[in-house]
Write a protein that holds these residues in place. Structure first.
Motif, mmCIF file in Angstrom:
data_model
loop_
_atom_site.group_PDB
_atom_site.id
_atom_site.type_symbol
_atom_site.label_atom_id
_atom_site.label_comp_id
_atom_site.label_asym_id
_atom_site.label_seq_id
_atom_site.Cartn_x
_atom_site.Cartn_y
_atom_site.Cartn_z
ATOM 1 N N LYS A 58 0.920 -1.349 -0.018
ATOM 2 C CA LYS A 58 0.082 -0.078 0.031
ATOM 3 C C LYS A 58 0.745 1.203 0.102
ATOM 4 O O LYS A 58 0.504 2.306 -0.738
ATOM 5 C CB LYS A 58 -1.051 0.155 1.157
ATOM 6 C CG LYS A 58 -1.945 -1.069 1.145
ATOM 7 C CD LYS A 58 -3.007 -0.858 0.264
ATOM 8 C CE LYS A 58 -4.224 -1.725 0.393
ATOM 9 N NZ LYS A 58 -5.057 -1.767 -0.730
ATOM 10 N N GLU A 61 2.234 1.577 -3.290
ATOM 11 C CA GLU A 61 1.272 2.139 -4.415
ATOM 12 C C GLU A 61 0.879 3.671 -4.152
ATOM 13 O O GLU A 61 0.955 4.462 -5.112
ATOM 14 C CB GLU A 61 -0.061 1.452 -4.198
ATOM 15 C CG GLU A 61 -0.024 0.106 -4.651
ATOM 16 C CD GLU A 61 -1.370 -0.668 -4.266
ATOM 17 O OE1 GLU A 61 -2.498 0.146 -3.996
ATOM 18 O OE2 GLU A 61 -1.424 -1.826 -4.356
ATOM 19 N N PHE A 62 1.125 4.202 -2.863
ATOM 20 C CA PHE A 62 0.740 5.540 -2.687
ATOM 21 C C PHE A 62 1.884 6.373 -3.190
ATOM 22 O O PHE A 62 1.900 7.457 -3.620
ATOM 23 C CB PHE A 62 0.401 5.838 -1.114
ATOM 24 C CG PHE A 62 -0.057 7.196 -0.835
ATOM 25 C CD1 PHE A 62 -1.205 7.303 -1.420
ATOM 26 C CD2 PHE A 62 0.546 8.190 -0.208
ATOM 27 C CE1 PHE A 62 -1.964 8.815 -1.086
ATOM 28 C CE2 PHE A 62 0.022 9.456 0.090
ATOM 29 C CZ PHE A 62 -1.135 9.710 -0.516
ATOM 30 N N GLU A 63 3.271 5.991 -3.058
ATOM 31 C CA GLU A 63 4.420 6.580 -3.435
ATOM 32 C C GLU A 63 4.435 6.696 -4.747
ATOM 33 O O GLU A 63 4.541 7.775 -5.263
ATOM 34 C CB GLU A 63 5.640 5.786 -3.113
ATOM 35 C CG GLU A 63 7.107 6.721 -3.696
ATOM 36 C CD GLU A 63 8.174 5.542 -3.626
ATOM 37 O OE1 GLU A 63 9.192 5.913 -3.677
ATOM 38 O OE2 GLU A 63 7.952 4.147 -3.524
ATOM 39 N N LYS A 64 4.002 5.629 -5.566
ATOM 40 C CA LYS A 64 3.799 5.697 -6.885
ATOM 41 C C LYS A 64 2.644 6.895 -7.278
ATOM 42 O O LYS A 64 3.071 7.496 -8.437
ATOM 43 C CB LYS A 64 3.491 4.526 -7.572
ATOM 44 C CG LYS A 64 3.454 4.243 -9.019
ATOM 45 C CD LYS A 64 3.137 2.984 -9.426
ATOM 46 C CE LYS A 64 3.181 2.802 -11.092
ATOM 47 N NZ LYS A 64 2.587 1.387 -11.503
ATOM 48 N N TYR A 65 1.799 6.779 -6.715
ATOM 49 C CA TYR A 65 0.654 8.012 -7.049
ATOM 50 C C TYR A 65 1.223 9.252 -6.835
ATOM 51 O O TYR A 65 1.123 10.337 -7.818
ATOM 52 C CB TYR A 65 -0.585 7.644 -6.155
ATOM 53 C CG TYR A 65 -1.465 8.825 -6.319
ATOM 54 C CD1 TYR A 65 -2.325 9.194 -7.246
ATOM 55 C CD2 TYR A 65 -1.745 9.789 -5.013
ATOM 56 C CE1 TYR A 65 -2.970 10.314 -7.343
ATOM 57 C CE2 TYR A 65 -2.571 10.855 -4.977
ATOM 58 C CZ TYR A 65 -3.119 11.044 -6.346
ATOM 59 O OH TYR A 65 -4.001 12.190 -6.088
ATOM 60 N N LEU A 66 1.849 9.609 -5.685
ATOM 61 C CA LEU A 66 2.386 10.810 -5.769
ATOM 62 C C LEU A 66 3.426 11.418 -6.526
ATOM 63 O O LEU A 66 3.634 12.435 -6.455
ATOM 64 C CB LEU A 66 3.089 10.937 -4.061
ATOM 65 C CG LEU A 66 1.869 10.825 -3.002
ATOM 66 C CD1 LEU A 66 2.808 11.012 -1.447
ATOM 67 C CD2 LEU A 66 0.898 12.122 -3.050
ATOM 68 N N LYS A 67 4.059 10.425 -6.996
ATOM 69 C CA LYS A 67 4.836 10.703 -8.118
ATOM 70 C C LYS A 67 4.480 10.869 -9.294
ATOM 71 O O LYS A 67 5.150 11.406 -10.355
ATOM 72 C CB LYS A 67 6.078 9.626 -8.202
ATOM 73 C CG LYS A 67 7.042 9.535 -6.958
ATOM 74 C CD LYS A 67 8.154 8.459 -7.138
ATOM 75 C CE LYS A 67 8.941 8.414 -5.969
ATOM 76 N NZ LYS A 67 10.143 7.645 -6.022
ATOM 77 N N SER A 68 3.219 10.607 -9.633
ATOM 78 C CA SER A 68 2.596 11.136 -10.750
ATOM 79 C C SER A 68 1.862 12.351 -11.091
ATOM 80 O O SER A 68 2.027 13.026 -9.857
ATOM 81 C CB SER A 68 1.243 10.066 -11.040
ATOM 82 O OG SER A 68 0.188 10.493 -10.057
ATOM 83 N N SER A 70 -0.875 13.723 -11.132
ATOM 84 C CA SER A 70 -2.149 14.005 -10.330
ATOM 85 C C SER A 70 -1.813 14.019 -8.924
ATOM 86 O O SER A 70 -2.170 14.763 -8.118
ATOM 87 C CB SER A 70 -3.388 13.281 -10.834
ATOM 88 O OG SER A 70 -3.100 11.919 -10.686
ATOM 89 N N GLY A 71 -0.901 12.979 -8.583
ATOM 90 C CA GLY A 71 -0.469 12.725 -7.136
ATOM 91 C C GLY A 71 0.411 14.247 -6.813
ATOM 92 O O GLY A 71 0.197 14.564 -5.688
ATOM 93 N N ARG A 72 0.989 14.586 -7.673
ATOM 94 C CA ARG A 72 1.989 16.024 -7.217
ATOM 95 C C ARG A 72 0.880 17.007 -7.210
ATOM 96 O O ARG A 72 1.236 17.820 -6.010
ATOM 97 C CB ARG A 72 2.862 16.335 -8.353
ATOM 98 C CG ARG A 72 4.352 15.245 -8.427
ATOM 99 C CD ARG A 72 5.437 15.702 -9.208
ATOM 100 N NE ARG A 72 4.960 15.863 -10.805
ATOM 101 C CZ ARG A 72 5.021 15.113 -11.449
ATOM 102 N NH1 ARG A 72 5.259 13.663 -11.367
ATOM 103 N NH2 ARG A 72 4.712 15.004 -12.845
#
Length: 91
Positions: A58, A61-68, A70-72
């Motif tokens: 988890k 997955e959240f790290e990957k999202y924050l690097k996208s 929309s995550g930034r």
């Protein structure tokens, strides 16, 4: 526990780094000691934000999202204070 974290460079405040680790204190020390190739040239770093996850997958997955993209945008709007502008002074 696993931690997702966001760092900001002290000397280059436009530079931020998002990472994931099981030992946040040790990892921050490693970033500041120049032991990470991705962050060495912008050291030292301040810890801006972190979140603990009981599950490694988890957290990753959240790290990957924050690097996208929309995550930034999410992190900028919901998790972080704005980058201080060098020409603006607090009154």
């Amino acid at each position: 526990m696993w931690y997702v974290y966001i760092l900001r460079s002290v000397d280059f405040p436009d530079q931020e780094y998002t990472g994931c680790t099981a030992d946040l204190k040790q990892r921050l020390a490693a970033h500041n000691a120049g032991k990470s190739a991705h962050t060495a040239k912008f050291a030292p770093w301040n810890l801006l934000w972190y979140c603990a996850f009981p599950d490694k997958h988890k957290a990753l997955e959240f790290e990957k999202y924050l690097k996208s993209h929309s995550g930034r945008a999410f992190a900028s709007k919901r998790l972080l204070r704005p980058t201080p502008h060098p020409d603006r002074r607090a009154n």
